[in-house]
Scaffold this active site. Structure first.
Site, PDB file in Angstrom:
ATOM      1  N   ASP A   1       0.836  -1.211  -0.089  1.00 56.76           N
ATOM      2  CA  ASP A   1      -0.044  -0.040   0.103  1.00 56.76           C
ATOM      3  C   ASP A   1       0.920   1.306  -0.074  1.00 56.76           C
ATOM      4  O   ASP A   1       1.906   1.208   0.707  1.00 56.76           O
ATOM      5  CB  ASP A   1      -0.864   0.014   1.334  1.00 56.76           C
ATOM      6  CG  ASP A   1      -1.980  -1.057   1.259  1.00 56.76           C
ATOM      7  OD1 ASP A   1      -2.104  -1.571   0.045  1.00 56.76           O
ATOM      8  OD2 ASP A   1      -2.879  -0.993   1.908  1.00 56.76           O
TER       9      ASP A   1
ATOM     10  N   GLN B   1      -1.568   5.986  -7.043  1.00 55.94           N
ATOM     11  CA  GLN B   1      -2.416   7.213  -6.492  1.00 55.94           C
ATOM     12  C   GLN B   1      -2.595   8.424  -7.615  1.00 55.94           C
ATOM     13  O   GLN B   1      -1.786   8.837  -7.940  1.00 55.94           O
ATOM     14  CB  GLN B   1      -2.188   7.681  -5.108  1.00 55.94           C
ATOM     15  CG  GLN B   1      -2.077   6.745  -4.049  1.00 55.94           C
ATOM     16  CD  GLN B   1      -0.949   7.159  -2.943  1.00 55.94           C
ATOM     17  OE1 GLN B   1       0.213   7.232  -3.486  1.00 55.94           O
ATOM     18  NE2 GLN B   1      -1.357   7.223  -1.789  1.00 55.94           N
TER      19      GLN B   1
ATOM     20  N   ARG C   1      -2.642  -1.939  -8.044  1.00 62.30           N
ATOM     21  CA  ARG C   1      -4.045  -1.308  -7.403  1.00 62.30           C
ATOM     22  C   ARG C   1      -3.883   0.285  -7.989  1.00 62.30           C
ATOM     23  O   ARG C   1      -3.114   1.031  -7.562  1.00 62.30           O
ATOM     24  CB  ARG C   1      -4.119  -1.578  -6.220  1.00 62.30           C
ATOM     25  CG  ARG C   1      -5.621  -0.834  -5.616  1.00 62.30           C
ATOM     26  CD  ARG C   1      -5.567  -0.931  -4.134  1.00 62.30           C
ATOM     27  NE  ARG C   1      -5.608  -2.112  -3.576  1.00 62.30           N
ATOM     28  CZ  ARG C   1      -4.822  -2.348  -2.358  1.00 62.30           C
ATOM     29  NH1 ARG C   1      -4.348  -1.253  -1.715  1.00 62.30           N
ATOM     30  NH2 ARG C   1      -4.640  -3.710  -1.994  1.00 62.30           N
TER      31      ARG C   1
ATOM     32  N   LYS D   1      -7.830   6.857  -6.096  1.00 63.17           N
ATOM     33  CA  LYS D   1      -7.582   7.953  -6.127  1.00 63.17           C
ATOM     34  C   LYS D   1      -6.660   8.641  -5.265  1.00 63.17           C
ATOM     35  O   LYS D   1      -5.949   9.618  -5.534  1.00 63.17           O
ATOM     36  CB  LYS D   1      -9.097   8.562  -5.952  1.00 63.17           C
ATOM     37  CG  LYS D   1      -9.957   8.342  -7.032  1.00 63.17           C
ATOM     38  CD  LYS D   1     -11.458   8.992  -6.683  1.00 63.17           C
ATOM     39  CE  LYS D   1     -12.420   8.325  -7.922  1.00 63.17           C
ATOM     40  NZ  LYS D   1     -13.601   8.943  -7.698  1.00 63.17           N
ATOM     41  N   GLY D   2      -6.495   8.272  -4.228  1.00 63.41           N
ATOM     42  CA  GLY D   2      -5.665   8.763  -3.123  1.00 63.41           C
ATOM     43  C   GLY D   2      -6.410   9.369  -1.925  1.00 63.41           C
ATOM     44  O   GLY D   2      -7.611   9.995  -2.014  1.00 63.41           O
TER      45      GLY D   2
ATOM     46  N   THR E   1     -12.414   1.507  -6.596  1.00 60.25           N
ATOM     47  CA  THR E   1     -13.463   2.522  -6.447  1.00 60.25           C
ATOM     48  C   THR E   1     -14.855   1.939  -6.434  1.00 60.25           C
ATOM     49  O   THR E   1     -15.261   0.893  -6.434  1.00 60.25           O
ATOM     50  CB  THR E   1     -13.607   3.037  -7.880  1.00 60.25           C
ATOM     51  OG1 THR E   1     -14.515   4.271  -7.662  1.00 60.25           O
ATOM     52  CG2 THR E   1     -14.076   2.203  -8.950  1.00 60.25           C
ATOM     53  N   HIS E   2     -15.604   3.125  -5.588  1.00 57.13           N
ATOM     54  CA  HIS E   2     -16.985   2.743  -5.234  1.00 57.13           C
ATOM     55  C   HIS E   2     -17.851   3.458  -6.387  1.00 57.13           C
ATOM     56  O   HIS E   2     -19.103   3.274  -5.966  1.00 57.13           O
ATOM     57  CB  HIS E   2     -17.422   3.212  -3.746  1.00 57.13           C
ATOM     58  CG  HIS E   2     -16.510   2.359  -2.730  1.00 57.13           C
ATOM     59  ND1 HIS E   2     -15.864   3.070  -1.838  1.00 57.13           N
ATOM     60  CD2 HIS E   2     -16.573   1.156  -2.157  1.00 57.13           C
ATOM     61  CE1 HIS E   2     -15.227   2.427  -1.140  1.00 57.13           C
ATOM     62  NE2 HIS E   2     -15.517   1.097  -1.388  1.00 57.13           N
TER      63      HIS E   2
ATOM     64  N   ARG F   1      -9.741   8.298   6.404  1.00 60.82           N
ATOM     65  CA  ARG F   1      -9.188   8.630   5.401  1.00 60.82           C
ATOM     66  C   ARG F   1     -10.034   8.215   4.026  1.00 60.82           C
ATOM     67  O   ARG F   1     -10.231   8.858   3.152  1.00 60.82           O
ATOM     68  CB  ARG F   1      -7.461   8.047   5.162  1.00 60.82           C
ATOM     69  CG  ARG F   1      -6.695   8.906   5.916  1.00 60.82           C
ATOM     70  CD  ARG F   1      -5.461   8.513   5.561  1.00 60.82           C
ATOM     71  NE  ARG F   1      -5.153   7.064   5.897  1.00 60.82           N
ATOM     72  CZ  ARG F   1      -4.772   6.711   7.132  1.00 60.82           C
ATOM     73  NH1 ARG F   1      -4.808   7.530   8.131  1.00 60.82           N
ATOM     74  NH2 ARG F   1      -4.783   5.341   7.262  1.00 60.82           N
TER      75      ARG F   1
END
Length: 324
Positions: free
Chosen positions: A130, A159, A178, A181-182, A220-221, A282
């Protein structure tokens, strides 16, 4: 102060983080964290697997400054790898270098991560590095570069809010990546600030890696971006085994199940442990709409919990004052 700034500020508040660890379950943390221990987490992963969904497991914690804490985190992750193997679940590991000592000593951190990567490699388990804030970006890439000389079961995160991400995605196109967006607060000289710019770069990075990369995890959602990706892979004949969608545990569960039923590879980001507050804040800073999703999830469960970021902060604040 923007809503994003507010959430980032909460994530860095040590008092609130401490209180959240103590009162987490009372605040509904079980809705966003898949258990406080390995046994509980594995049961959550098995449930996901039953629906055709894989998992990437995050042993919560970061920005560690004590060597023993870093060693404890390493040992916990080694135990998670053993549990994945013993229970034969479809899962891999996501780790943060700062949890394993990056802020203490680079070589110390490297050795901790190497031990993890080596054990995972023996079990054919993937390890994702990550990415955190900008100050840790270069050293995390350095860890990846050095370990890749001996191991190929590793990848990382790109990101989209960083200007340099296009260069990085080209540099690491042969890795499993992966794309996100950040979720940290970064200055204007380093990162896009506006949602439209971040979203546009996010889509550009996804398309580049789908066309040129090894394997793409699209985190993403946002259903609009998901729909865009569906159309893009169809138009460009991208094989289904070249990508997956990812979402966070506890968010948009209906959409997660729907995508899995439609035949897309789907992976849920599964955090576990008590150190959940900064992680959750976050996620809300990254996409404030997550607050609406979270409130719906909690109230739909008909629990006695009142959660939401503002509510959580308020309750934690009240709890801390009551103990003075």
């Amino acid at each position: 102060m923007t809503l994003k700034d507010f959430f980032i500020g909460l994530s860095q508040n040590q008092l609130l983080n401490g209180m959240a660890k103590k009162y987490g379950l009372k605040l509904g943390a079980q809705s966003v964290v898949a258990g406080t221990n390995i046994k509980e987490m594995i049961e959550s992963v098995k449930e996901l697997n039953n629906h055709g969904i894989s998992a990437t497991i995050d042993n919560l914690g970061e920005f560690v400054t004590d060597k023993q804490d870093a060693i404890d985190a390493k040992n916990q992750i080694l135990d998670v790898i053993e549990a994945i193997h013993d229970n034969n679940v479809n899962a891999h590991i996501s780790l943060k270098a700062t949890q394993l000592g990056l802020d203490i000593d680079y070589d110390f951190c490297f050795n901790n991560i190497k031990e993890i990567v080596s054990k995972a490699n023996a079990y054919n388990i993937f390890i994702n590095f990550d990415q955190e804030d900008y100050s840790h970006l270069a050293p995390t890439f350095q860890l990846l570069d050095e370990l890749h000389k001996d191991y190929d079961n590793i990848g990382t995160v790109i990101q989209s809010y960083f200007y340099e991400s296009r260069n990085n995605i080209e540099r690491y196109k042969d890795y499993r990546l992966r794309i996100v967006k950040g979720a940290y607060k970064e200055p204007e000289e380093l990162a896009f600030q506006g949602k439209q710019d971040i979203d546009e770069n996010f889509i550009n990075l996804i398309e580049y890696h789908l066309l040129h990369g090894k394997f793409t995890s699209i985190a993403t959602h946002d259903h609009r971006i998901i729909d865009h990706v569906k159309q893009f892979v169809k138009e460009n004949d991208i094989p289904a085994d070249k990508f997956e969608f990812q979402m966070l545990y506890g968010f948009r569960r209906d959409l997660q199940l729907q995508l899995a039923k439609e035949g897309y590879h789907f992976c849920t980001y599964v955090p576990f442990g008590n150190d959940w507050f900064g992680y959750f804040m976050r996620r809300l800073a990254e996409r404030p709409q997550n607050l609406n999703l979270m409130v719906k999830q909690v109230f739909n469960k008909k629990t006695n919990t009142v959660i939401g970021v503002g509510a959580a902060a308020f309750i934690l604040g009240r709890l801390s004052k009551s103990r003075k």
